[in-house]
Design an enzyme around this catalytic site. Structure first.
Site: not given
Length: 335
Positions: A124, A148, A152
């Protein structure tokens, strides 16, 4: 090529399964259905004429993953399975690290045990955090602003270290920006369970009457109209990027990361206007305070993907909005 697709019943995963089938590959879907429906399998079959194998399971179950990899004789993995809401990740960071980071470690252990060492990872643009400059290229420092995004980053580090330790591994990390749109047939689209976490499915649900209004988080950013700016990319362009990465032989081994985006940023209010122009429906909006972890602007420099993967986005904003509206009007309550 037989490809294990973790999270293959989700939004991006299911559209990538269609792209894999069209390219002559055989997807094997592994999903715990935590934010998706088993009915997605029927939609894939309706569009493609092929119903892929589906195994319900959690990526933290290493033994089950190993059994699937060996039982189906998989050649590679495309790894989507993850929790993905920025705001939720700031409220429940341990849940995100457990699922996204520990789950990926479990998958890599199963792959190594099964001697399947080719993986395309769904990363991402959140790995870049609040950018120093835009458009963002791959040389930009990696420093997420929320759990989040950090999840990643951590998985990318796992992949990089693993490839550095064993030249038999090939890992491609696709740092994509904001997927929207739906399959042009109108038979498959973003089908979240509960309240959508992303902008465009929320707008579409307001348009069909499932939601009363769109809440816009922050209108005081230093952007064209005060609302956040993002690089929105059609999900089928994104799916094509995963197939290109899977087939890419420009790097025979090692870790490789690149952006998938259009290179153009649009604000939240510009996206609302584009959707209204396509649908003819006015979207009531309410401005609210910023969410923790959000940033003002983010859009890609997609040049590396063009050079290395021979990939670039094909669909414009009007196509993205029209495909979302076609999907949502066909399935106003989802599937």
């Amino acid at each position: 090529m037989k490809v294990l697709v973790t999270g293959g019943m989700g939004y991006i995963g299911s559209h990538t399964c269609l792209a894999l089938l069209e390219a002559g590959h055989e997807p094997v879907i592994f999903d715990n259905l935590s934010n998706s429906s088993a009915l997605v399998l029927e939609q894939i079959a309706k569009i493609s004429g092929v119903k892929p194998a589906f195994i319900e399971g959690d990526i933290r179950n290493t033994d089950k993953l190993y059994q699937v990899l060996t039982g189906y004789q998989c050649d590679a993995v495309i790894h989507f399975a993850a929790l993905k809401a920025v705001g939720e990740s700031t409220e429940h960071p341990l849940r995100y690290y457990d699922n996204n980071v520990a789950g990926s470690l479990s998958l890599l252990r199963a792959m190594d045990r099964a001697a399947v060492r080719r993986i395309v990872f769904s990363s991402s643009a959140t790995v870049y955090g609040d950018p120093d400059y835009i458009p963002i290229d791959e040389a930009h420092p990696v420093r997420a602003t929320n759990p989040y995004g950090w999840s990643k980053v951590m998985v990318e580090q796992q992949l990089s270290d693993l490839c550095g330790s064993d030249p038999r591994w090939q890992a491609t990390s696709l740092r994509y920006f904001n997927p929207i749109g739906a399959h042009e047939s109108g038979e498959l689209g973003d089908n979240p369970l509960g309240v959508p976490n992303n902008l465009m499915p929320y707008i579409a649900q307001v348009a069909v009457g499932r939601r009363a209004k769109l809440e816009i988080f922050g209108a005081d950013y230093p952007t064209v109209d005060g609302t956040g700016v993002r690089d929105y990319i059609h999900v089928m362009d994104l799916a094509a990027g995963h197939v290109k990465a899977l087939d890419n032989d420009n790097h025979q081994s090692g870790f490789f990361a690149c952006n998938l985006g259009t290179g153009t940023g649009y604000s939240v209010l510009q996206m609302v206007a584009a959707f209204t122009a396509v649908s003819g429906v006015q979207i009531p909006c309410e401005i609210k305070s910023r969410r923790p972890g959000d940033i003002s602007s983010s859009f890609a420099d997609p040049g590396l993907a063009r050079r290395i993967l021979n990939w670039q986005s094909q669909r414009d904003l009007t196509s993205m909005a029209a495909d979302i509206w076609r999907w949502q009007t066909n399935y106003p309550a989802g599937i």
